[in-house]
Structure formats: C-alpha cells, structure tokens
Design a protein around this motif. Structure first.
Motif, PDB file in Angstrom:
ATOM      1  N   CYS A  27      -4.112  -7.020   5.338  1.00  0.00           N
ATOM      2  CA  CYS A  27      -3.348  -6.100   6.172  1.00  0.00           C
ATOM      3  C   CYS A  27      -2.962  -6.812   7.461  1.00  0.00           C
ATOM      4  O   CYS A  27      -3.718  -7.639   7.976  1.00  0.00           O
ATOM      5  N   LEU A  64      -8.042   3.880   3.383  1.00  0.00           N
ATOM      6  CA  LEU A  64      -7.200   5.000   3.810  1.00  0.00           C
ATOM      7  C   LEU A  64      -8.023   6.175   4.339  1.00  0.00           C
ATOM      8  O   LEU A  64      -7.686   6.763   5.361  1.00  0.00           O
ATOM      9  N   TYR A 122      -0.849   6.786   3.624  1.00  0.00           N
ATOM     10  CA  TYR A 122      -0.493   5.528   4.286  1.00  0.00           C
ATOM     11  C   TYR A 122       0.717   5.703   5.204  1.00  0.00           C
ATOM     12  O   TYR A 122       0.743   5.231   6.332  1.00  0.00           O
ATOM     13  N   LEU A 147       0.830  -1.208   0.000  1.00  0.00           N
ATOM     14  CA  LEU A 147       0.000   0.000   0.000  1.00  0.00           C
ATOM     15  C   LEU A 147       0.867   1.261   0.000  1.00  0.00           C
ATOM     16  O   LEU A 147       0.466   2.297  -0.524  1.00  0.00           O
TER      17      LEU A 147
END
Length: 175
Positions: A100, A141, A54, A39
């Motif tokens: 994630c 995000l 990020y 990311l």
C-alpha cells in the motif's frame, strides 16, 4: 488442382479442432483471475462495486488530509498539496495485502514580473505504508475503517501491526 483437393479434405478433420482451440484461447485467457488487483476491485460480501469500504476509506482519508495539511506537513517551498488516494494491491491467491502507498501531489506556481510568464513546478510523493507481510485484505479494511478509541480520525488510526498511523507515515514521507 484436383490432386490437392483430397489432401485438404483429409486434413480438415485435424485442422477444425485446432481452429476452434485458437479461437477459444483468448476467451479463456481473459477469464483467468489476475494474480494482483487493486484493492478497489476487491468486493466484500454484499458490497456493490461503486461503494466499497475501500472507496469510503479513501474519501475519509482525503478529507482528513486536506484538513490536517496546512498545520502538519504542507508547508515549505511547495504549496497546493492534493492527496490522490490510498493505493493498495491485493494478492488474489491469498486475499492478502501485497503493498500500500498513499499518493500526494503538489504544485508551486510562479509568475515572472518582468514578462508575465507562468512557471509551475510539480512534486509527487508515493508514501509506502509499513504493513506486516500476510495481512488479510479484510482485516486491513476492518481495522482502517473503524475509528480507534485513541484516534481523532481515520488518518490517525494506527496501521495494523504497527505503532504508526498514516499521518505519521505522511509526515515522514512529505518532509
């Protein structure tokens, strides 16, 4: 020797395109977009590579982890906890989050009083975030970089589509 030369000249027009193709293939393969990227490599519109949302989120999460750690989940046989970062993978074909996790390491150092030898035990955790499938990277995000009204920090924001926060995930993972 002269008998072979004419054969080579006839084959040269056929070999030249093959030679050029063999030289071009590595260059073409290098320009192909990978299916999955970190990311951190994904840039939003107008974002410079060194200051993405990020990266900013990671700075906030590391700071908040360090503040919350002693009272929340950094007690026990191991000390010296260090958050590494939130690692997320994006599927470039769909611009969706693939997975994630939040990486944490800790160490415990002991000194042998008899001979002064130092031993260090290392521990590591990769705490997977329970995210809904098909979550767009931009949505993730935007959600995670906006403090929610009932949140005392980014670590306490509820994960998109979940009642859990990253704090909750870490408390379960590190215990």
């Amino acid at each position: 020797m002269t008998a072979r030369a004419p054969r080579f000249h006839r084959a040269l027009p056929l070999l030249a395109p093959l030679l050029l193709l063999s030289l071009a293939l590595p260059a073409l393969a290098g320009t192909r977009t990978p299916r999955y990227i970190d990311l951190a490599e994904r840039l939003g519109p107008g974002e410079p590579a060194d200051d993405t949302a990020y990266r900013e989120l990671n700075r906030w999460l590391v700071d908040e982890f360090t503040d919350a750690c002693p009272d929340a989940f950094c007690a026990g046989a191991v000390d010296n906890y260090r958050p590494l970062r939130l690692d997320c993978v994006v599927d470039t074909r769909t611009d969706q989050i693939h997975a994630c996790r939040f990486a944490v390491v800790a160490s415990q150092t002991r000194v042998d009083p008899a001979n002064g030898a130092i031993t260090t035990e290392l521990s590591q955790w990769y705490c997977r975030l329970p995210l809904q499938p098909g979550l767009p990277a931009g949505t993730f995000l935007a959600h995670m970089t906006t403090l929610q009204p009932d949140s005392s920090g980014y670590l306490f924001n509820r994960l998109p589509g979940s009642g859990l926060s990253l704090f909750d995930v870490l408390r379960r993972c590190l215990s």
